[in-house]
Design a protein around this motif. Structure first.
Motif, PDB file in Angstrom:
ATOM      1  N   CYS A 112       0.855  -1.373   0.033  1.00  0.00           N
ATOM      2  CA  CYS A 112      -0.021  -0.053  -0.047  1.00  0.00           C
ATOM      3  C   CYS A 112       0.820   1.254  -0.141  1.00  0.00           C
ATOM      4  O   CYS A 112       2.097   1.218   0.468  1.00  0.00           O
ATOM      5  CB  CYS A 112      -0.881   0.119   1.158  1.00  0.00           C
ATOM      6  N   ILE A 114      -0.075   3.991   1.895  1.00  0.00           N
ATOM      7  CA  ILE A 114      -0.244   4.108   3.473  1.00  0.00           C
ATOM      8  C   ILE A 114      -0.613   2.815   4.024  1.00  0.00           C
ATOM      9  O   ILE A 114      -1.520   2.115   3.317  1.00  0.00           O
ATOM     10  CB  ILE A 114      -1.233   5.174   3.574  1.00  0.00           C
ATOM     11  N   TYR A 115      -0.064   2.699   5.267  1.00  0.00           N
ATOM     12  CA  TYR A 115      -0.338   1.673   6.029  1.00  0.00           C
ATOM     13  C   TYR A 115      -1.513   2.169   7.201  1.00  0.00           C
ATOM     14  O   TYR A 115      -1.193   2.333   8.190  1.00  0.00           O
ATOM     15  CB  TYR A 115       0.460   0.698   6.547  1.00  0.00           C
ATOM     16  N   CYS A 116      -2.685   2.235   6.555  1.00  0.00           N
ATOM     17  CA  CYS A 116      -3.748   2.905   7.485  1.00  0.00           C
ATOM     18  C   CYS A 116      -3.931   2.303   8.726  1.00  0.00           C
ATOM     19  O   CYS A 116      -4.081   1.060   8.914  1.00  0.00           O
ATOM     20  CB  CYS A 116      -5.190   2.943   6.834  1.00  0.00           C
ATOM     21  N   CYS A 119      -7.163   0.058   9.026  1.00  0.00           N
ATOM     22  CA  CYS A 119      -7.416  -0.872   8.142  1.00  0.00           C
ATOM     23  C   CYS A 119      -7.960  -1.980   8.664  1.00  0.00           C
ATOM     24  O   CYS A 119      -7.555  -2.686   9.537  1.00  0.00           O
ATOM     25  CB  CYS A 119      -6.066  -1.380   7.308  1.00  0.00           C
ATOM     26  N   VAL A 125      -2.603  -6.922   5.570  1.00  0.00           N
ATOM     27  CA  VAL A 125      -2.057  -5.836   4.808  1.00  0.00           C
ATOM     28  C   VAL A 125      -0.958  -5.364   6.022  1.00  0.00           C
ATOM     29  O   VAL A 125       0.401  -5.020   5.584  1.00  0.00           O
ATOM     30  CB  VAL A 125      -2.774  -4.792   4.365  1.00  0.00           C
ATOM     31  N   GLY A 157      -4.399  -4.656  -0.055  1.00  0.00           N
ATOM     32  CA  GLY A 157      -3.403  -3.543  -0.528  1.00  0.00           C
ATOM     33  C   GLY A 157      -3.679  -2.698  -1.573  1.00  0.00           C
ATOM     34  O   GLY A 157      -4.928  -2.299  -1.763  1.00  0.00           O
ATOM     35  N   ARG A 188      -6.038   3.777  -2.991  1.00  0.00           N
ATOM     36  CA  ARG A 188      -5.833   5.124  -2.594  1.00  0.00           C
ATOM     37  C   ARG A 188      -4.900   6.102  -2.915  1.00  0.00           C
ATOM     38  O   ARG A 188      -4.464   7.319  -2.617  1.00  0.00           O
ATOM     39  CB  ARG A 188      -5.190   5.076  -0.781  1.00  0.00           C
ATOM     40  N   GLN A 218     -10.006   6.371  -1.399  1.00  0.00           N
ATOM     41  CA  GLN A 218     -10.462   6.213   0.196  1.00  0.00           C
ATOM     42  C   GLN A 218     -10.066   7.716   0.653  1.00  0.00           C
ATOM     43  O   GLN A 218      -8.688   7.841   0.639  1.00  0.00           O
ATOM     44  CB  GLN A 218      -9.874   5.206   0.934  1.00  0.00           C
TER      45      GLN A 218
HETATM   46  S1  SF4 Z   1      -7.058   0.703   4.171  1.00  0.00           S
HETATM   47 FE1  SF4 Z   1      -6.432   0.211   1.961  1.00  0.00          FE
HETATM   48  S2  SF4 Z   1      -4.730   1.706   1.596  1.00  0.00           S
HETATM   49 FE2  SF4 Z   1      -5.097   1.578   3.983  1.00  0.00          FE
HETATM   50  S3  SF4 Z   1      -3.826  -0.017   4.689  1.00  0.00           S
HETATM   51 FE3  SF4 Z   1      -5.662  -1.078   4.427  1.00  0.00          FE
HETATM   52  S4  SF4 Z   1      -5.652  -1.904   2.253  1.00  0.00           S
HETATM   53 FE4  SF4 Z   1      -3.784  -0.407   2.407  1.00  0.00          FE
END
Ligand code: SF4
Ligand SMILES: *Cc1c(COP(=O)(O)O)cnc(C)c1O
Length: 358
Positions: A112, A114-116, A119, A125, A157, A188, A218
């Motif tokens: 990714c 960004i590693y939200c 998530c 992920v 991802g 994203r 997102q």
């Molecule tokens: S919400 Fe989407 S962009 Fe963010 S860490 Fe999870 S999979 Fe990756």
């Protein structure tokens, strides 16, 4: 080949040292970052949007791990196995998640931009506890054998972190399947890596085709919407790709009326159509982001419906193992009898329309 977006990934902000080039870390943040084993980080571009001095900055909270991630009271164990129906009888490759007859989610990468911290796929992920095999060809073979699937949602991802060549291959192979009527991507990148939407990608995605491409990004807070994002979205639209938004309702980030309304109005300003707002799922380690279940419907009632254009209004849903369930406000029908329906608007005003028998 190395374009601007690859440079952003090379400079990925995933060390204390790099983070300090953008913000002043608090002692607590620094302690957590030193001790944590979780995957975290984002692009230098997205990091530059963080408030250097405010630890409650909505972008900062999505990027920097919190001690609260260790407290897990409500998160369900093996959440993704439940959510993606991985324990059911139908045999599917790891890359295919299925809840509906006519469409599937096709996971093609775990990487990714960004590693939200919020998530719902964190186990996979971000924390890497769940090991799955995302073999694209295996997924394509399964799809070729399932002619009832007319809509393929490519996810991760973040699929737009794949190379142009890999994306071109994937799209071409899907368009060769006569039953696939549309291709969707969840990414994203327009928000965290708008540099990705470059000439090479436009060539892969663009042009008139019978099988269209729709993407959903997102964006959770108006601060994430910049001139760079506006331009990237314009580029996507101008090559024939539709862009929607799937926000996540996050406590302390976008769960107040002003922010929620500003987010949805500003999305339209950069030509992104609000599609969904997700209730923050019962995945482990994200209790601190979760609001009461009713909150999303209340926000649609108090911030959006009637207060601003219907175009700005997403559907609030909770994503479950049996599909996405809409949780929308239900104040509209005040009363009903054999002759009339009494309807109510956002100001509480009432009106009547005739009740037509079948
Ligand atoms: S919400 Fe989407 S962009 Fe963010 S860490 Fe999870 S999979 Fe990756
Ligand atoms: C979200 C999701 C879809 C797509 O749902 P839409 O409501 O059509 O956007 C499809 N399959 C799975 C497994 C999903 O989680």
């Amino acid at each position: 080949m190395s374009g601007e977006w690859q440079g952003q990934l090379k400079g990925f902000v995933n060390s204390i040292e790099r983070l300090k080039q953008h913000i002043n870390l608090t002692a607590e943040e620094e302690k957590i970052l030193t001790e944590t084993k979780t995957t975290w980080g984002t692009t230098p571009y997205f990091a530059s949007l963080m408030d250097p001095d405010d630890p409650s900055c909505p972008i900062r909270r999505q990027v920097i791990p919190s001690a609260l991630e260790q407290q897990n009271q409500f998160g369900m164990e093996d959440y993704l196995v439940w959510k993606e129906n991985r324990a059911t009888e139908e045999v599917r490759p790891d890359s295919i998640a299925r809840q509906y007859k006519d469409r599937v989610a096709f996971t093609v990468t775990q990487v990714c931009g960004i590693y939200c911290r919020h998530c719902f796929r964190k186990e996979l992920v971000v924390d890497g506890d769940l090991e799955l095999d995302f073999n694209v060809d295996e997924g394509l073979l399964w799809l070729a054998e399932h002619s009832e699937v007319r809509d393929v949602l490519i996810t991760g991802g973040d699929p737009f972190l794949l190379s142009d060549e890999k994306l071109e291959y994937l799209i071409r192979k899907l368009r060769e399947l006569p039953h696939v009527e549309m291709i969707r991507f969840g990414t994203r990148t327009p928000i965290v890596l708008p540099q990705r939407i470059d000439a090479g990608l436009k060539k892969v995605l663009g042009g008139y085709h019978k099988v269209p491409i729709w993407i959903n990004t997102q964006c959770n807070h108006p601060k994430e919407l910049t001139e760079e994002t506006a331009k990237a979205v314009f580029e996507l639209l101008s090559c024939g790709v539709n862009v929607g938004n799937q926000a996540v309702l996050l406590k302390g980030i976008n769960d107040d009326v002003e922010t929620f309304r500003a987010l949805h109005q500003k999305l339209l300003q950069v030509r992104i159509k609000p599609y969904y707002v997700f209730y923050c799922e019962a995945a482990p380690g994200i209790d601190h982001f979760r609001t009461p279940v009713e909150k999303g419907a209340e926000l649609i009632r108090d911030a959006l419906r009637g207060h601003t254009t219907g175009l700005a209004q997403p559907m609030h849903v909770v994503a479950t193992n049996i599909g996405k369930i809409p949780l929308m406000p239900d104040y509209y029908i005040k009363d009903k009898d054999a002759q009339h329906y009494t309807l109510c608007n956002h100001k509480g005003e009432q009106t009547r329309i005739p009740n037509i028998p079948e």
